[in-house]
Scaffold this active site. Sequence first.
Site, mmCIF file in Angstrom:
data_model
loop_
_atom_site.group_PDB
_atom_site.id
_atom_site.type_symbol
_atom_site.label_atom_id
_atom_site.label_comp_id
_atom_site.label_asym_id
_atom_site.label_seq_id
_atom_site.Cartn_x
_atom_site.Cartn_y
_atom_site.Cartn_z
ATOM 1 N N ASP A 84 0.842 -1.186 0.000
ATOM 2 C CA ASP A 84 0.000 0.000 0.000
ATOM 3 C C ASP A 84 0.881 1.241 0.000
ATOM 4 O O ASP A 84 2.110 1.140 0.084
ATOM 5 C CB ASP A 84 -0.911 0.008 1.231
ATOM 6 C CG ASP A 84 -2.254 0.668 0.977
ATOM 7 O OD1 ASP A 84 -2.350 1.481 0.030
ATOM 8 O OD2 ASP A 84 -3.208 0.380 1.720
ATOM 9 N N GLU A 106 -8.408 -1.050 4.586
ATOM 10 C CA GLU A 106 -6.958 -1.144 4.393
ATOM 11 C C GLU A 106 -6.289 -1.707 5.640
ATOM 12 O O GLU A 106 -5.391 -2.544 5.553
ATOM 13 C CB GLU A 106 -6.388 0.232 4.063
ATOM 14 C CG GLU A 106 -6.767 0.757 2.694
ATOM 15 C CD GLU A 106 -6.315 2.191 2.460
ATOM 16 O OE1 GLU A 106 -6.051 2.534 1.294
ATOM 17 O OE2 GLU A 106 -6.225 2.960 3.433
#
Length: 229
Positions: A84, A106
């Site tokens: 990420d 996330e």
Amino acid sequence: MNEDNLRKLCAEKAMESIKNHSVIGLGAGRNIACLIDLLRKAMDENNLKVRIVTPSDSTKRICIKNGIEVLPTSFIEEVDVAFDGCGEVDENFYASKGGGGVFTKEKLIGSMAKEYILLIDEQKYKKQLSVIYPISLEVVKDSLGYVSKRVKTLGGDPLVRTTNSKDGYLVTDDGNFILDVKFNAIEDFKELNNKLNDIVGVVGTSLFTREVTKLIIAGENGIRIIQKN
């Protein structure tokens, strides 16, 4: 070295952490898009087989367009490695990730991952997180007033996130609101994160204080890697 070359070097280094038949978590952003290009190439040329989980609709579309299988996160118990980006990350491996509005998902994928690796540009790596970015909270709708009151007692200035696509507050995929909370100063990010998570009605925060295990940093002098001890 130009930005495109740095992103490619960053993605190439990330590929070293990907094994055949693995489940990979992917966030969003230009570094992730570059990594997807390399994944597709490895699938075509080296018969690499991977499956993807992602909280990002744009990443999902790019993967599907490139013939990469995307699984619902709810079907997966563990992720082999996840990649990420972030707004900022510091020497404590604390990261701030509120911009996209999917930070709860996330963080879920980061927690599921054996390794959670951030692909970042040099300027995002700090000695300590700053207060440039607000801390975002995903909150249950009915808790909006209560959570706003509680964060004010912690020194925060909350603002409900709105959207240009409709009249009113932004609503997450799970039907919640997002509060962007501005702090003038934060002494201990981990302690603040714990206090925010303890407020009833808070689903998740944009502060990542436990999940990040490795940084792949692209700078003018190339790529460097920092591993969490």
